[in-house]
Design a protein around this motif. Sequence first.
Motif, short mmCIF file in Angstrom:
data_model
loop_
_atom_site.label_atom_id
_atom_site.label_comp_id
_atom_site.label_asym_id
_atom_site.label_seq_id
_atom_site.Cartn_x
_atom_site.Cartn_y
_atom_site.Cartn_z
N PHE A 59 -28.02 18.41 14.01
CA PHE A 59 -28.96 18.00 15.05
C PHE A 59 -29.41 16.56 14.82
O PHE A 59 -29.49 15.76 15.77
CB PHE A 59 -30.16 18.94 15.05
CG PHE A 59 -31.24 18.56 16.02
CD1 PHE A 59 -31.06 18.76 17.39
CD2 PHE A 59 -32.43 18.01 15.58
CE1 PHE A 59 -32.05 18.40 18.29
CE2 PHE A 59 -33.42 17.64 16.47
CZ PHE A 59 -33.24 17.85 17.84
N LYS A 110 -27.83 14.20 13.30
CA LYS A 110 -26.73 13.28 13.59
C LYS A 110 -26.64 13.01 15.08
O LYS A 110 -26.43 11.86 15.51
CB LYS A 110 -25.40 13.85 13.07
CG LYS A 110 -24.22 12.91 13.27
CD LYS A 110 -22.94 13.48 12.71
CE LYS A 110 -21.77 12.53 12.90
NZ LYS A 110 -20.50 13.07 12.35
N ARG A 111 -26.82 14.06 15.89
CA ARG A 111 -26.78 13.87 17.35
C ARG A 111 -27.89 12.93 17.79
O ARG A 111 -27.67 12.05 18.63
CB ARG A 111 -26.91 15.22 18.07
CG ARG A 111 -25.67 16.11 17.96
CD ARG A 111 -25.71 17.24 18.98
NE ARG A 111 -26.84 18.13 18.77
CZ ARG A 111 -26.83 19.19 17.99
NH1 ARG A 111 -25.74 19.49 17.29
NH2 ARG A 111 -27.89 19.96 17.87
N LEU A 149 -27.01 9.34 16.78
CA LEU A 149 -25.97 8.79 17.64
C LEU A 149 -26.55 8.37 18.98
O LEU A 149 -26.16 7.34 19.55
CB LEU A 149 -24.84 9.81 17.83
CG LEU A 149 -23.94 10.05 16.61
CD1 LEU A 149 -23.00 11.21 16.87
CD2 LEU A 149 -23.15 8.79 16.27
N GLN A 150 -27.48 9.18 19.50
CA GLN A 150 -28.14 8.83 20.76
C GLN A 150 -28.96 7.55 20.60
O GLN A 150 -28.98 6.69 21.48
CB GLN A 150 -29.04 9.98 21.22
CG GLN A 150 -28.27 11.20 21.72
CD GLN A 150 -29.17 12.39 21.97
OE1 GLN A 150 -30.40 12.30 21.85
NE2 GLN A 150 -28.58 13.52 22.31
#
Length: 257
Positions: A84, A86-87, A90-91
């Motif tokens: 989570f 990492k997501r 990245l965003q």
Amino acid sequence: MKKVYPIGEFAKKTGQTIRTLHYYDEIGILKPSHVSSSGRRFYSEDEIITLQKIVALKFLGFSLEEIKRFMQEEKWDLKESLAFQKRLLLQKREHIDRIIKAVTHAQHLAEEQEKMDPNIFSLLINSIQMENQQKEWLKQFMPDETVEKLFDISEEKQLEYAKKLLGIFEKLKECYGKDPGDSAVQSLMGELFSIAKDMEKEVFGEYLSLFHLKEDEFAEEPMLFPSPFSKEEEEWVAKAVEIFLEKEGVDLSEKES
């Protein structure tokens, strides 16, 4: 006996501020090993290890609330949390990349003109900010691969088109109030549609370009496709476009059907 450090020495040893250590104590993620009767805080080597865990989790972007939960657990189940996190990162990276792109475009345009119309500046920034939403909207009317190709043109080409288009928008604003059929206005229309044809040739190939979408379709999405013109200016530009297309022999009745 474990060695203990007064809060000031512990702060210096660990690279933290006293204020931060007070706050960590207050929210319960890093308590001092001992507090004297006078209220002085002392920390041991154990708190250094705890602080190292906190610093590691902060570096990964976890909130203090999440860190507090981790610190209360003997074993950490990080698989889902890291995925989570990492997501989210990245965003954030994508968001920062868009900001850098917007600033870069604005810088290039500012080099050529000291002052810029606020509406045109907002158009530039919003077009970059809303890029993902624009893609999804356009996919209602075009194949996915065509839309992706549109947004995949090089940074250099994007800047080139942006400079030309925004320059024309500025000149059109300066011409506002003249007869839409005035030679200067029509010359700008010619430049505008010349750029459209260049973009169509490079990006769309045989597929219809954005200029073939109906004006009211864009108007229904003002946040996705903000206009650099006021309502009155838009009506004036629309009339100038109509005159230009008639001169070019475009059948407007067929275009509207």
